[in-house]
Design a protein around this motif. Sequence first.
Motif, PDB file in Angstrom:
ATOM      1  N   LEU A   1       0.835  -1.205   0.000  1.00 53.98           N
ATOM      2  CA  LEU A   1       0.000   0.000   0.000  1.00 53.98           C
ATOM      3  C   LEU A   1       0.870   1.255   0.000  1.00 53.98           C
ATOM      4  O   LEU A   1       0.560   2.247  -0.663  1.00 53.98           O
ATOM      5  CB  LEU A   1      -0.922  -0.005   1.222  1.00 53.98           C
ATOM      6  N   GLU A   2       1.971   1.201   0.725  1.00 54.05           N
ATOM      7  CA  GLU A   2       2.920   2.311   0.728  1.00 54.05           C
ATOM      8  C   GLU A   2       3.483   2.536  -0.676  1.00 54.05           C
ATOM      9  O   GLU A   2       3.615   3.668  -1.142  1.00 54.05           O
ATOM     10  CB  GLU A   2       4.050   1.996   1.715  1.00 54.05           C
TER      11      GLU A   2
ATOM     12  N   ASP B   1       1.009   4.210  -2.972  1.00 56.67           N
ATOM     13  CA  ASP B   1       0.930   5.653  -2.711  1.00 56.67           C
ATOM     14  C   ASP B   1       2.099   6.402  -3.343  1.00 56.67           C
ATOM     15  O   ASP B   1       1.909   7.384  -4.065  1.00 56.67           O
ATOM     16  CB  ASP B   1       0.890   5.880  -1.200  1.00 56.67           C
ATOM     17  N   THR B   2       3.314   5.928  -3.096  1.00 57.06           N
ATOM     18  CA  THR B   2       4.499   6.698  -3.503  1.00 57.06           C
ATOM     19  C   THR B   2       4.909   6.461  -4.955  1.00 57.06           C
ATOM     20  O   THR B   2       5.327   7.392  -5.648  1.00 57.06           O
ATOM     21  CB  THR B   2       5.688   6.372  -2.586  1.00 57.06           C
TER      22      THR B   2
ATOM     23  N   LEU C   1       0.196   6.306  -7.304  1.00 57.70           N
ATOM     24  CA  LEU C   1      -0.821   7.356  -7.207  1.00 57.70           C
ATOM     25  C   LEU C   1      -0.206   8.746  -7.192  1.00 57.70           C
ATOM     26  O   LEU C   1      -0.686   9.652  -7.888  1.00 57.70           O
ATOM     27  CB  LEU C   1      -1.689   7.129  -5.961  1.00 57.70           C
ATOM     28  N   LYS C   2       0.849   8.953  -6.403  1.00 64.17           N
ATOM     29  CA  LYS C   2       1.482  10.273  -6.338  1.00 64.17           C
ATOM     30  C   LYS C   2       2.247  10.608  -7.624  1.00 64.17           C
ATOM     31  O   LYS C   2       2.606  11.761  -7.841  1.00 64.17           O
ATOM     32  CB  LYS C   2       2.409  10.360  -5.123  1.00 64.17           C
TER      33      LYS C   2
ATOM     34  N   THR D   1      -2.160   2.010   8.943  1.00 60.83           N
ATOM     35  CA  THR D   1      -2.982   2.236   7.750  1.00 60.83           C
ATOM     36  C   THR D   1      -3.866   3.476   7.762  1.00 60.83           C
ATOM     37  O   THR D   1      -4.397   3.842   6.706  1.00 60.83           O
ATOM     38  CB  THR D   1      -3.895   1.023   7.488  1.00 60.83           C
TER      39      THR D   1
ATOM     40  N   MET E   1      -3.039   5.937   5.098  1.00 60.69           N
ATOM     41  CA  MET E   1      -2.748   5.369   3.787  1.00 60.69           C
ATOM     42  C   MET E   1      -3.925   5.602   2.830  1.00 60.69           C
ATOM     43  O   MET E   1      -5.066   5.801   3.270  1.00 60.69           O
ATOM     44  CB  MET E   1      -2.475   3.869   3.910  1.00 60.69           C
ATOM     45  N   PRO E   2      -3.686   5.611   1.511  1.00 60.80           N
ATOM     46  CA  PRO E   2      -4.764   5.879   0.557  1.00 60.80           C
ATOM     47  C   PRO E   2      -5.835   4.794   0.559  1.00 60.80           C
ATOM     48  O   PRO E   2      -5.520   3.604   0.725  1.00 60.80           O
ATOM     49  CB  PRO E   2      -4.043   5.926  -0.792  1.00 60.80           C
TER      50      PRO E   2
END
Length: 213
Positions: A69-70, A73-74, A77-78, A116, A119-120
Amino acid sequence: MGQIPFIAVEGPIGVGKTSLAKKINAHFHFSLLKEIVEENPFLGKFYDNIEEWSFQTEMFFLCNRYKQLEDIDTKYLKQGKPVVADYHISKNMIFAKRTLKEQQFEKYSEIFHILTDDMPRPNIMIYLHASLDTLLERIRKRGRALEQNIQASYLEQLSHDYEIFMNQFEAEYPDIPVIRFNGDELDFVNRQEDLEYVIKKVEKSLKEGEVVL
């Protein structure tokens, strides 16, 4: 500005999450994130003796899914890259609540939320559900050795837990649409018209949610 698509496909063991995530990935050209299952060294022991191996199993899954999940995100998605995943980390609480003893669950829940809460979350959740007979048949067909000792009673209870969880998810996050598909009625792997029906539903939800395609 619209959101970057983050679609999570959820449902009980054997319902077809990975197959559908791959189909969505092929159609929309999103980045595909697949759950790490076979690498859990405790899972085979867990299916043989749930009470003895539940905490180790759930903690291993939590750590791995948190790292994934991290990365979503990095690295995705970002960076403006859409993602479709064949699970979401919120499923951990379904399994942990079912399998852990009360004191273990309390500790696990604390760790889960610490990891979490920031988290997104997906902006679309797809929920696949099916009858026990369908789940057992699909588990048999895919032939994963570590799944062959899954008890029908455990799978049936898990399906019930998923129903409760998804209802709670909808109530807690009314801004995240949940698209439900009946796995007994749809065969999106072998029937093109079923796949097209699913894709149209997903496209409609993406447009309504103003996510960026």
